[in-house]
Design an enzyme around this catalytic site. Structure first.
Site, PDB file in Angstrom:
ATOM      1  N   CYS A  81      -4.368  -0.669  -2.338  1.00  0.00           N
ATOM      2  CA  CYS A  81      -4.906   0.659  -2.644  1.00  0.00           C
ATOM      3  C   CYS A  81      -4.609   0.993  -4.095  1.00  0.00           C
ATOM      4  O   CYS A  81      -3.675   0.449  -4.685  1.00  0.00           O
ATOM      5  CB  CYS A  81      -4.331   1.719  -1.710  1.00  0.00           C
ATOM      6  SG  CYS A  81      -2.581   2.089  -1.950  1.00  0.00           S
ATOM      7  N   CYS A 135       0.871  -1.172   0.000  1.00  0.00           N
ATOM      8  CA  CYS A 135       0.000   0.000   0.000  1.00  0.00           C
ATOM      9  C   CYS A 135       0.914   1.229   0.000  1.00  0.00           C
ATOM     10  O   CYS A 135       2.131   1.093  -0.037  1.00  0.00           O
ATOM     11  CB  CYS A 135      -1.013   0.010   1.143  1.00  0.00           C
ATOM     12  SG  CYS A 135      -0.341   0.207   2.777  1.00  0.00           S
ATOM     13  N   CYS A 183       3.114   0.728  -8.311  1.00  0.00           N
ATOM     14  CA  CYS A 183       3.981  -0.390  -7.941  1.00  0.00           C
ATOM     15  C   CYS A 183       4.896  -0.729  -9.115  1.00  0.00           C
ATOM     16  O   CYS A 183       4.473  -0.676 -10.269  1.00  0.00           O
ATOM     17  CB  CYS A 183       3.137  -1.605  -7.586  1.00  0.00           C
ATOM     18  SG  CYS A 183       4.121  -3.069  -7.183  1.00  0.00           S
TER      19      CYS A 183
END
Length: 137
Positions: free
Chosen positions: A80, A8, A87
């Site tokens: 999230c 996250c 990412c």
């Protein structure tokens, strides 16, 4: 044993709770890790919400994404939209799952109302981690 990384934004609430729940619920099945895009320290309310169900994450540390460790995972779970979008690219052969959970840090109100947001996130993550473990095992 399968390795799972929960991601996250700040590695302060959702991913920390997911790691703690996965370690508890997936004993002997999975090895759980967590990290964040911009580590912000473990939130004390996340620690309190987890203690309410008998899981102690007070010794957890907020960590940045380690590319080398990421490549060792079997599954990467983003919790999230921010982490999902930003990412690093998932290495080939690693399954990536997006399980969105509302950020419990956002709500404003009494301490009880704020804690209820953390409890809601914790319970939602717990159910999703149970399903994930069932699918993996």
């Amino acid at each position: 044993m399968k390795k799972i990384m929960f991601l996250c934004t700040g590695n302060s609430c959702r991913s920390q709770m997911a790691e703690g729940l996965a370690r508890e619920l997936g004993k002997g099945i999975i090895e759980a890790y967590s990290a964040g895009l911009t580590p912000a320290g473990v939130n004390t309310r996340a620690i309190a919400a987890m203690k309410e169900i008998g899981i102690d994450i007070s010794d957890h540390k907020s960590k940045a994404i380690d590319e080398k460790l990421l490549k060792q995972m079997d599954v990467i779970v983003t919790l999230c939209g921010h982490a999902e979008a930003l990412c690093p690219m998932t290495p080939p052969g690693i399954k990536r799952i997006h399980i969105p959970v509302d950020d419990p840090v956002g709500p404003i109100g009494t301490e009880e109302e704020i804690m209820n947001a953390f409890r809601k996130a914790r319970d939602e993550i717990k159910e999703k981690v149970r399903i994930l473990i069932k699918e993996i095992s």
